[in-house]
Write a protein that holds these residues in place. Sequence first.
Motif, PDB file in Angstrom:
ATOM      1  N   TRP A  34      24.538  32.677  36.684  1.00 50.13           N
ATOM      2  CA  TRP A  34      25.358  32.488  37.870  1.00 50.13           C
ATOM      3  C   TRP A  34      24.545  32.938  39.074  1.00 50.13           C
ATOM      4  CZ3 TRP A  34      27.306  33.528  33.198  1.00 50.13           C
ATOM      5  CH2 TRP A  34      28.478  32.888  32.804  1.00 50.13           C
ATOM      6  N   LEU A  64      29.192  30.709  45.375  1.00 54.87           N
ATOM      7  CA  LEU A  64      28.995  30.896  43.944  1.00 54.87           C
ATOM      8  C   LEU A  64      28.427  29.619  43.351  1.00 54.87           C
ATOM      9  CD1 LEU A  64      29.448  32.618  41.347  1.00 54.87           C
ATOM     10  CD2 LEU A  64      31.656  31.443  41.143  1.00 54.87           C
ATOM     11  N   GLN A  66      27.667  28.109  39.594  1.00 58.85           N
ATOM     12  CA  GLN A  66      27.897  28.320  38.165  1.00 58.85           C
ATOM     13  C   GLN A  66      26.688  27.852  37.361  1.00 58.85           C
ATOM     14  OE1 GLN A  66      31.716  26.812  36.934  1.00 58.85           O
ATOM     15  NE2 GLN A  66      32.583  27.217  38.959  1.00 58.85           N
ATOM     16  N   ARG A  88      26.337  36.934  33.775  1.00 61.25           N
ATOM     17  CA  ARG A  88      27.762  36.671  33.504  1.00 61.25           C
ATOM     18  C   ARG A  88      28.463  36.516  34.841  1.00 61.25           C
ATOM     19  NH1 ARG A  88      29.338  42.779  31.499  1.00 61.25           N
ATOM     20  NH2 ARG A  88      27.490  43.620  32.477  1.00 61.25           N
ATOM     21  N   LEU A  89      29.657  36.011  34.826  1.00 63.53           N
ATOM     22  CA  LEU A  89      30.399  35.758  36.050  1.00 63.53           C
ATOM     23  C   LEU A  89      30.582  37.065  36.825  1.00 63.53           C
ATOM     24  CD1 LEU A  89      31.991  33.694  37.766  1.00 63.53           C
ATOM     25  CD2 LEU A  89      34.008  34.330  36.442  1.00 63.53           C
ATOM     26  N   SER A  92      35.088  39.022  41.398  1.00 62.62           N
ATOM     27  CA  SER A  92      35.627  38.081  42.398  1.00 62.62           C
ATOM     28  C   SER A  92      35.262  38.459  43.818  1.00 62.62           C
ATOM     29  CB  SER A  92      37.151  37.981  42.252  1.00 62.62           C
ATOM     30  OG  SER A  92      37.738  39.242  42.476  1.00 62.62           O
TER      31      SER A  92
END
Length: 95
Positions: A34, A64, A66, A88-89, A92
Amino acid sequence: MDQPIRPYRSTPVFDQTTLPRALRQEHSTKAGVWGVIRIHSGRLQIAYPDDSIKAVLDPEHPGLVQPEQKHFVTPLGPMQMQIDFYDRLPASDAH
């Protein structure tokens, strides 16, 4: 308690002159990667061609990317930006 997710790598800070040509052309992150585009000053447009989406990023609105998502960026005048890469993500608040 979970440790905060931290980038495993960050680019140098680029401006409208030093932004590499490769980032201005369509490209994608690798599988499992990411990217968070952080704007330090100015504005930058990001385009996601597969989704026909364009957005303007600024210091309050990072972008962002992906894993394996095609994208490219275009400076909108003077700007400074940096990319953080995660395995990893990210949280937020990172996007």
